[in-house]
Design a protein around this motif. Structure first.
Motif, PDB file in Angstrom:
ATOM      1  N   PRO A   1      15.507  -8.237  -0.721  1.00  0.00           N
ATOM      2  CA  PRO A   1      14.815  -9.476  -0.970  1.00  0.00           C
ATOM      3  C   PRO A   1      13.768  -9.647   0.081  1.00  0.00           C
ATOM      4  O   PRO A   1      12.810 -10.447   0.010  1.00  0.00           O
ATOM      5  CB  PRO A   1      16.116 -10.459  -0.123  1.00  0.00           C
ATOM      6  N   VAL A   2      13.579  -8.876   1.106  1.00  0.00           N
ATOM      7  CA  VAL A   2      12.429  -8.586   2.006  1.00  0.00           C
ATOM      8  C   VAL A   2      11.833  -7.209   1.544  1.00  0.00           C
ATOM      9  O   VAL A   2      12.241  -6.216   1.939  1.00  0.00           O
ATOM     10  CB  VAL A   2      12.663  -8.773   3.476  1.00  0.00           C
ATOM     11  N   HIS A   3      10.837  -7.310   0.650  1.00  0.00           N
ATOM     12  CA  HIS A   3      10.109  -6.269   0.259  1.00  0.00           C
ATOM     13  C   HIS A   3       8.571  -6.020   0.882  1.00  0.00           C
ATOM     14  O   HIS A   3       7.834  -6.859   0.622  1.00  0.00           O
ATOM     15  CB  HIS A   3      10.055  -6.573  -1.156  1.00  0.00           C
ATOM     16  N   GLU A   4       8.536  -5.051   1.552  1.00  0.00           N
ATOM     17  CA  GLU A   4       7.132  -4.607   2.551  1.00  0.00           C
ATOM     18  C   GLU A   4       6.241  -3.714   1.750  1.00  0.00           C
ATOM     19  O   GLU A   4       6.836  -2.723   1.019  1.00  0.00           O
ATOM     20  CB  GLU A   4       7.473  -3.886   3.630  1.00  0.00           C
ATOM     21  N   VAL A   5       5.124  -4.072   1.475  1.00  0.00           N
ATOM     22  CA  VAL A   5       4.357  -3.156   0.798  1.00  0.00           C
ATOM     23  C   VAL A   5       3.012  -3.079   1.785  1.00  0.00           C
ATOM     24  O   VAL A   5       2.202  -3.782   2.063  1.00  0.00           O
ATOM     25  CB  VAL A   5       3.688  -3.887  -0.612  1.00  0.00           C
ATOM     26  N   PRO A   6       2.756  -1.841   2.158  1.00  0.00           N
ATOM     27  CA  PRO A   6       1.808  -1.458   2.990  1.00  0.00           C
ATOM     28  C   PRO A   6       0.258  -1.689   2.528  1.00  0.00           C
ATOM     29  O   PRO A   6       0.437  -1.303   1.205  1.00  0.00           O
ATOM     30  CB  PRO A   6       1.995   0.018   3.536  1.00  0.00           C
ATOM     31  N   TRP A   7      -0.647  -1.704   3.259  1.00  0.00           N
ATOM     32  CA  TRP A   7      -2.154  -1.986   2.685  1.00  0.00           C
ATOM     33  C   TRP A   7      -2.668  -0.803   1.699  1.00  0.00           C
ATOM     34  O   TRP A   7      -3.400  -0.900   0.662  1.00  0.00           O
ATOM     35  CB  TRP A   7      -3.042  -2.272   3.764  1.00  0.00           C
ATOM     36  N   GLU A   8      -2.182   0.389   2.174  1.00  0.00           N
ATOM     37  CA  GLU A   8      -2.632   1.684   1.341  1.00  0.00           C
ATOM     38  C   GLU A   8      -2.088   1.708   0.010  1.00  0.00           C
ATOM     39  O   GLU A   8      -2.623   2.532  -0.782  1.00  0.00           O
ATOM     40  CB  GLU A   8      -2.031   2.867   2.177  1.00  0.00           C
ATOM     41  N   GLN A   9      -0.991   0.965  -0.156  1.00  0.00           N
ATOM     42  CA  GLN A   9      -0.524   0.986  -1.634  1.00  0.00           C
ATOM     43  C   GLN A   9      -1.053  -0.282  -2.474  1.00  0.00           C
ATOM     44  O   GLN A   9      -0.959  -0.422  -3.666  1.00  0.00           O
ATOM     45  CB  GLN A   9       1.070   0.795  -1.697  1.00  0.00           C
ATOM     46  N   VAL A  10      -1.711  -1.188  -1.609  1.00  0.00           N
ATOM     47  CA  VAL A  10      -2.084  -2.450  -2.547  1.00  0.00           C
ATOM     48  C   VAL A  10      -3.397  -2.123  -3.233  1.00  0.00           C
ATOM     49  O   VAL A  10      -4.449  -1.672  -2.478  1.00  0.00           O
ATOM     50  CB  VAL A  10      -2.240  -3.600  -1.687  1.00  0.00           C
ATOM     51  N   GLU A  11      -3.584  -2.228  -4.385  1.00  0.00           N
ATOM     52  CA  GLU A  11      -4.959  -2.156  -5.342  1.00  0.00           C
ATOM     53  C   GLU A  11      -5.858  -3.218  -5.164  1.00  0.00           C
ATOM     54  O   GLU A  11      -7.014  -3.361  -5.277  1.00  0.00           O
ATOM     55  CB  GLU A  11      -4.599  -1.252  -6.515  1.00  0.00           C
ATOM     56  N   ARG A  12      -5.057  -4.387  -5.802  1.00  0.00           N
ATOM     57  CA  ARG A  12      -5.811  -5.952  -5.732  1.00  0.00           C
ATOM     58  C   ARG A  12      -4.851  -6.673  -6.227  1.00  0.00           C
ATOM     59  O   ARG A  12      -3.575  -6.423  -6.383  1.00  0.00           O
ATOM     60  CB  ARG A  12      -6.973  -5.447  -7.085  1.00  0.00           C
ATOM     61  N   ALA A  13      -5.171  -7.975  -5.984  1.00  0.00           N
ATOM     62  CA  ALA A  13      -4.261  -9.387  -6.786  1.00  0.00           C
ATOM     63  C   ALA A  13      -5.353  -9.993  -7.487  1.00  0.00           C
ATOM     64  O   ALA A  13      -6.466  -9.921  -7.457  1.00  0.00           O
ATOM     65  CB  ALA A  13      -4.207  -9.974  -5.427  1.00  0.00           C
ATOM     66  N   THR A  14      -4.491 -10.451  -8.647  1.00  0.00           N
ATOM     67  CA  THR A  14      -5.349 -11.384  -9.389  1.00  0.00           C
ATOM     68  C   THR A  14      -4.349 -12.714  -9.808  1.00  0.00           C
ATOM     69  O   THR A  14      -3.266 -12.694  -9.547  1.00  0.00           O
ATOM     70  CB  THR A  14      -5.494 -10.382 -10.661  1.00  0.00           C
ATOM     71  N   VAL A  15      -5.159 -13.497 -10.263  1.00  0.00           N
ATOM     72  CA  VAL A  15      -4.482 -14.870 -10.684  1.00  0.00           C
ATOM     73  C   VAL A  15      -4.336 -14.906 -12.209  1.00  0.00           C
ATOM     74  O   VAL A  15      -5.495 -14.642 -12.733  1.00  0.00           O
ATOM     75  CB  VAL A  15      -5.087 -16.211  -9.976  1.00  0.00           C
ATOM     76  N   VAL A  16      -3.452 -14.841 -12.699  1.00  0.00           N
ATOM     77  CA  VAL A  16      -3.285 -14.798 -14.103  1.00  0.00           C
ATOM     78  C   VAL A  16      -2.574 -16.267 -14.737  1.00  0.00           C
ATOM     79  O   VAL A  16      -1.762 -16.818 -14.101  1.00  0.00           O
ATOM     80  CB  VAL A  16      -2.622 -13.640 -14.734  1.00  0.00           C
ATOM     81  N   GLU A  17      -2.731 -16.549 -15.953  1.00  0.00           N
ATOM     82  CA  GLU A  17      -1.893 -17.703 -16.573  1.00  0.00           C
ATOM     83  C   GLU A  17      -1.288 -17.094 -17.651  1.00  0.00           C
ATOM     84  O   GLU A  17      -1.796 -16.284 -18.407  1.00  0.00           O
ATOM     85  CB  GLU A  17      -3.102 -18.703 -16.851  1.00  0.00           C
ATOM     86  N   SER A  18       0.158 -17.647 -17.565  1.00  0.00           N
ATOM     87  CA  SER A  18       0.862 -17.047 -18.770  1.00  0.00           C
ATOM     88  C   SER A  18       0.494 -17.916 -20.090  1.00  0.00           C
ATOM     89  O   SER A  18      -0.251 -18.802 -20.047  1.00  0.00           O
ATOM     90  CB  SER A  18       2.293 -17.382 -18.377  1.00  0.00           C
TER      91      SER A  18
END
Length: 117
Positions: free
Chosen positions: A42-59
């Motif tokens: 339920p609390v899921h941590e992701v370190p910055w080293e694993q983050v590649e990018r974020a995007t806003v998408v529309e279904s």
């Protein structure tokens, strides 16, 4: 590279979970059932080293979603644990949050590349 964003800018509250932006990375918060459907805690941590990018998408139904691309070696199975649905009225907030995440990722990437040279 730590941004001095206000608290409201450093979190995104969606209809199926939340994402918190902090010094160590991103934290995804979900209900127990939502987390179980995505095979994460339920609390899921992701370190910055694993983050590649974020995007806003529309279904296809017009629903706004924020997707965070993570390189954590997890196989893609079922629902994406790094995606949050956002209410239409919070679309602008979603874009601001994605911009903040991508600026942080790019800043850290440049910092690592400079350190390697």
């Amino acid at each position: 590279m730590w941004s001095t964003a206000s608290v409201s800018d450093s979190q995104l509250v969606g209809t199926n979970g939340s994402i918190l932006f902090h010094l160590e990375g991103l934290t995804f918060l979900r209900s127990k059932s939502g987390a179980a459907a995505r095979h994460v805690d339920p609390v899921h941590e992701v370190p910055w080293e694993q983050v590649e990018r974020a995007t806003v998408v529309e279904s296809s139904t017009g629903r706004t979603r924020v997707q965070v691309t993570v390189n954590d070696g997890r196989p893609a199975n079922g629902k994406d644990p790094h995606e949050v649905k956002v209410k239409h009225k919070l679309t602008d907030s979603a874009h601001e949050f994605v911009k903040l995440v991508n600026e942080e990722v790019e800043g850290r990437r440049q910092w690592r590349q400079a350190a390697e040279q």
